[in-house]
Design a protein around this motif. Structure first.
Motif, short mmCIF file in Angstrom:
data_model
loop_
_atom_site.label_atom_id
_atom_site.label_comp_id
_atom_site.label_asym_id
_atom_site.label_seq_id
_atom_site.Cartn_x
_atom_site.Cartn_y
_atom_site.Cartn_z
N SER A 1 34.82 -18.02 -6.44
CA SER A 1 34.51 -19.25 -7.16
C SER A 1 33.12 -19.21 -7.77
O SER A 1 32.32 -18.32 -7.47
CB SER A 1 34.61 -20.46 -6.21
N LYS A 2 32.84 -20.21 -8.61
CA LYS A 2 31.54 -20.32 -9.25
C LYS A 2 31.31 -21.78 -9.61
O LYS A 2 32.25 -22.56 -9.77
CB LYS A 2 31.48 -19.45 -10.52
N ARG B 1 37.24 -18.35 3.84
CA ARG B 1 35.86 -18.64 3.42
C ARG B 1 35.34 -17.57 2.47
O ARG B 1 34.63 -17.86 1.50
CB ARG B 1 34.95 -18.77 4.64
N ALA B 2 35.68 -16.31 2.76
CA ALA B 2 35.26 -15.23 1.86
C ALA B 2 35.90 -15.39 0.49
O ALA B 2 35.25 -15.18 -0.54
CB ALA B 2 35.62 -13.88 2.47
N HIS C 1 34.19 -18.20 -1.32
CA HIS C 1 32.82 -17.86 -1.73
C HIS C 1 32.80 -16.88 -2.90
O HIS C 1 32.15 -17.14 -3.92
CB HIS C 1 32.07 -17.26 -0.54
N TYR C 2 33.49 -15.76 -2.75
CA TYR C 2 33.43 -14.73 -3.78
C TYR C 2 34.32 -15.03 -4.98
O TYR C 2 34.09 -14.50 -6.08
CB TYR C 2 33.83 -13.38 -3.19
N PHE D 1 37.28 -24.63 0.36
CA PHE D 1 37.78 -23.99 1.58
C PHE D 1 38.80 -24.89 2.28
O PHE D 1 39.86 -24.43 2.73
CB PHE D 1 36.63 -23.67 2.53
N GLU E 1 31.94 -25.82 -2.34
CA GLU E 1 32.66 -24.67 -1.81
C GLU E 1 33.38 -25.06 -0.52
O GLU E 1 34.47 -24.56 -0.22
CB GLU E 1 31.68 -23.53 -1.55
N GLU E 2 32.77 -25.95 0.24
CA GLU E 2 33.40 -26.40 1.49
C GLU E 2 34.69 -27.18 1.20
O GLU E 2 35.69 -27.03 1.92
CB GLU E 2 32.42 -27.29 2.27
#
Length: 290
Positions: free
Chosen positions: A198-199, A191-192, A195-196, A175, A171-172
């Motif tokens: 992706s999977k 970042r939000a 996070h929300y 970002f 995830e980083e």
């Protein structure tokens, strides 16, 4: 005990209020389970927020609480995005998304709707407002007009294929990729989104939380037949660095819709609400006060 409670109350006066957190809700429309975020405020006029292609409802988290004092705010994961269902036939035209919003509004008995969309969500907002002038009191279209030229359509579909094949290690890393292409957007917003939106894939790679088939509907589009029927006040808020709504289209909109407002935020790109939230909110507040 009384002293402790009084001290806590005293201290709370100097603390900034925490942003409202939405409730996760689901409705079934057109055979699909559609997820939406609900900031509550039952009894107030509904404000429906529609995200852009490949994005999710949570990309409104930074801005939705601003409106909860006056509106019942709901942000929808459109079909094929976020936590909403994927269409088994790959039906992702603007008209397909619109049918879901029609069914959503009918199921929740919504009227006097303010509908706001950015990018593809803005196209859906325009179509819905044109089809249902009796339900809509105001329209906010963020950096998108009635037309999608072929060069924009082709560019996105090839990007979807590439991103879904490669993914990201974490995830980083996702970002960092977003930051490289959106340097003017605050880190917390990106970042939000990372996070929300992706999977993890089966192999552990991070991919966007979307149906790869959404590109099927990202085709050259012309929506003037719907836009001409819009009766509600409508504002197009454009990014100064964006070319999505060229000058000639802006002039056509002014000739077609006598009630239209067109405002450009200098220096902003395709998502001005993210890059310059303060100015964007000032524009929307002024528009909705009419």
């Amino acid at each position: 005990m009384k002293l402790g409670l009084s001290f806590a109350l005293f201290m709370s006066m100097f603390q900034s209020p925490q942003p409202a957190r939405p409730a996760d809700r689901f409705v079934s429309v057109n055979g699909l389970r559609i997820h939406y975020l609900d900031w509550g405020a039952e009894g107030k006029p509904p404000l429906i927020m529609l995200h852009g292609i490949g994005r999710v409802a949570h990309t409104f988290d930074h801005i939705a609480p601003h409106f909860t004092g006056k509106y019942h705010v709901m942000a929808i994961d459109m079909r094929g995005h976020g936590d909403s269902g994927w269409d088994p036939k790959g039906a992702y035209l603007v008209e397909d998304y619109t049918r879901d919003i029609e069914a959503f509004a009918e199921q929740l008995h919504l009227r006097n709707i303010v509908i706001w969309g950015n990018s593809t969500g803005g196209r859906v907002a325009q179509v819905f407002a044109g089809l249902h002038p009796e339900l809509v009191t105001a329209v906010i279209s963020e950096d998108v007009g009635p037309e999608r030229p072929r060069e924009i359509a082709d560019g996105f579909t090839s990007r979807v294929k590439r991103e879904d094949e490669t993914g990201w290690a974490s995830e980083e890393e996702l970002f960092a990729n977003l930051k490289a292409g959106n340097s003017r957007t605050p880190d917390e917003i990106l970042r939000a989104y990372a996070h929300y939106g992706s999977k993890p894939r089966v192999d552990g790679r991070i991919v966007w939380k979307r149906d790869p088939a959404i590109g099927n509907g990202f085709v050259p589009t012309e929506l003037w037949r719907f836009v001409r029927e819009i009766k509600a006040p409508i504002i197009y808020i454009l990014g100064g660095r964006s070319t999505i709504v060229p000058a000639e289209t802006q002039e056509d909109l002014k000739r077609t819709l006598p009630q239209v407002q067109i405002v450009t935020i200098p220096g902003a790109g395709h998502y001005p609400n993210e890059e310059n939230t303060k100015e964007f909110l000032a524009i929307v507040d002024k528009f909705l006060a009419l």
